[in-house]
Design an enzyme around this catalytic site. Sequence first.
Site, PDB file in Angstrom:
ATOM      1  CB  VAL B  77     -40.472  61.649  42.123  1.00  0.00           C
ATOM      2  CG1 VAL B  77     -41.253  62.564  41.291  1.00  0.00           C
ATOM      3  CG2 VAL B  77     -38.859  61.363  41.521  1.00  0.00           C
ATOM      4  CB  CYS B  78     -43.388  65.422  45.559  1.00  0.00           C
ATOM      5  SG  CYS B  78     -44.897  65.808  46.225  1.00  0.00           S
ATOM      6  CB  VAL B  79     -46.609  60.732  45.496  1.00  0.00           C
ATOM      7  CG1 VAL B  79     -47.139  61.124  46.962  1.00  0.00           C
ATOM      8  CG2 VAL B  79     -47.858  60.037  44.943  1.00  0.00           C
TER       9      VAL B  79
END
Lengths: 119, 119, 123, 123, 98, 98
Positions: B77-79
Amino acid sequence: MKIAILINEGPYTHEATDSAYLFARAAIEKGHQVSRVFFYHDGVNNSTRLTEPPQDDRHVVNRWAKLAQDHNIDLVVCVAAALRRGIKDENLAPGFRISGLGQLIEAGIQADRLVTFGD
Amino acid sequence: MKIAILINEGPYTHEATDSAYLFARAAIEKGHQVSRVFFYHDGVNNSTRLTEPPQDDRHVVNRWAKLAQDHNIDLVVCVAAALRRGIKDENLAPGFRISGLGQLIEAGIQADRLVTFGD
Amino acid sequence: MSEGQVKKFMYVNRKAPHGTIYALESLEVVLIAAAFDQDVSLAFMDDGVYQLKKGFNTKGIEVKNFQPTYRALDDYDINKLYVEQEALEARGLTQEDMCVPVEVLTRAEIGKLMETQDIVLSF
Amino acid sequence: MSEGQVKKFMYVNRKAPHGTIYALESLEVVLIAAAFDQDVSLAFMDDGVYQLKKGFNTKGIEVKNFQPTYRALDDYDINKLYVEQEALEARGLTQEDMCVPVEVLTRAEIGKLMETQDIVLSF
Amino acid sequence: MLHIVNKSPLDRNALDTCLATAQGGALLLIEDGVYAATTGNSAVGKLKQAMGQMKVYALKPDLEARGMADRVLDGVNLVDYGGFVDLVTEHATCQSWL
Amino acid sequence: MLHIVNKSPLDRNALDTCLATAQGGALLLIEDGVYAATTGNSAVGKLKQAMGQMKVYALKPDLEARGMADRVLDGVNLVDYGGFVDLVTEHATCQSWL
């Protein structure tokens, strides 16, 4: 006049909630009452207390909460849409409440205008 | 073949994550390896552990987690996108991890194919 | 709750089913609206007419088939369903392809009906 | 991390700025991509050409103006920016309206370039 | 290369731009994109023209979900998700026209 | 009534359907919808035609954000958010063409 607002999209991804916020603020500045903002579809994602936008960006969730507190706006998040998308009391931001779709219909009946913002 | 997947939209609102899931499952059934699924934009909303869809509906988050566990898929999941939208370790579903955009580029470099699902 | 007021609500559906959830969640609003004894009508325009196309079989995409719910609308006294003629024609569909009884209207006719509403909701 | 491999990445941008976040978040990917020493190019098609229209002033909508970031791309050695000619023409725009140096290509030319890529990412 | 379109041809411009850009290869219609492959749709002219240059596929489960599997245009090849996977692996790259 | 369009005319069909449906009243262009009000856009013909039947407004902050405030079509009235509020209150109903 009494104005209700429906928001169908979440924060940051679509301009919908930004437009709705700036519209609501302008309505209040003109002496109107914003009675209720109803969050439906992905709009429920506007109510999570966990967002942390970049510091130089607007904080969509917090500014809705602040406007609501200052001007007595009822911020209602649709329970069915919220459950599907992972919004519950445990991550709900202060100032929002979770309730049923009836609150949207009621807002339409009681307000003089209902304005929809979405995709 | 090694296949990576990029998902740009959240659960339920768009068909993107459903299509991606059914594609990934079919790829595995055909003997390919799904090395990484990267969740970007509203796609990060696929990773919240708080969703409670109606009982007669598919559970988008849990079935990704299950597929990943069974077939060793890295769910990233992209931070930056996650912080903006209120996805953090405290509401992250098991099986997902939060990391940087570099993981998307790396997936593109290391995989034989990168397939994007979105709106 | 409704304070005895009756308002005219029109729900405008312009989006295809399944690609997005709007069709399904719009239907959920309409069902709730029925409990409020308001004057409810539904307009299906553009890709929204696909929502009523007979014969959904959603097994292959593993989502719930919500089409039977349209057939339940009549039980809730919701029977003003308007379908855009130009939208049907552009999609090779006819009134017979619809899963429930509908009235076919031109865009201009729907526009006139819209003018008579108190609330127009769009999904 | 990159295992010494160099792949050709093309980022295709077809969406208008501000109405949705895709333009901004696509730019964030491109900046990260620069650190991987890959061969990077950007194609702006359809409403995506509006992303490069000079003169954004976002004060009135109270969002951050990310246009200056396009001008920083060159510092990261990202300088293959292709803009669709047909898209400019349909929108009354010219190369001079773009906020950074670009190469204007027809759709067919962009299609040919696309065929030479290893990875095409679309936002 | 493989071009993937998931948008209805009468709602958005994705199919138009895809067809004007693609240099041969294959087109796969998924999600709301499958409507473009159905008879009577006003976009079929474009699709028929495209068939001269590229092979056209449509995802059957998406057609079935929409009640449109029995009105597919001649010349369109139906695939399931396994066929989708094969198309991805058979082509060196793919582009999703979001 | 007030018709609100927030989509680019070259990306989606919202403006087309709105104009074909509206029976007079007013049109307000917001968000990506404001591009329809800019000179040189291939949709301006439709908008000019619509001006015969309805008053056309565009949201200035959205035009400015997009760098398009200096190329607005003659006859389009620019409003700020306060003007948007006035349009909503002056018309008995509004429809957002999402």
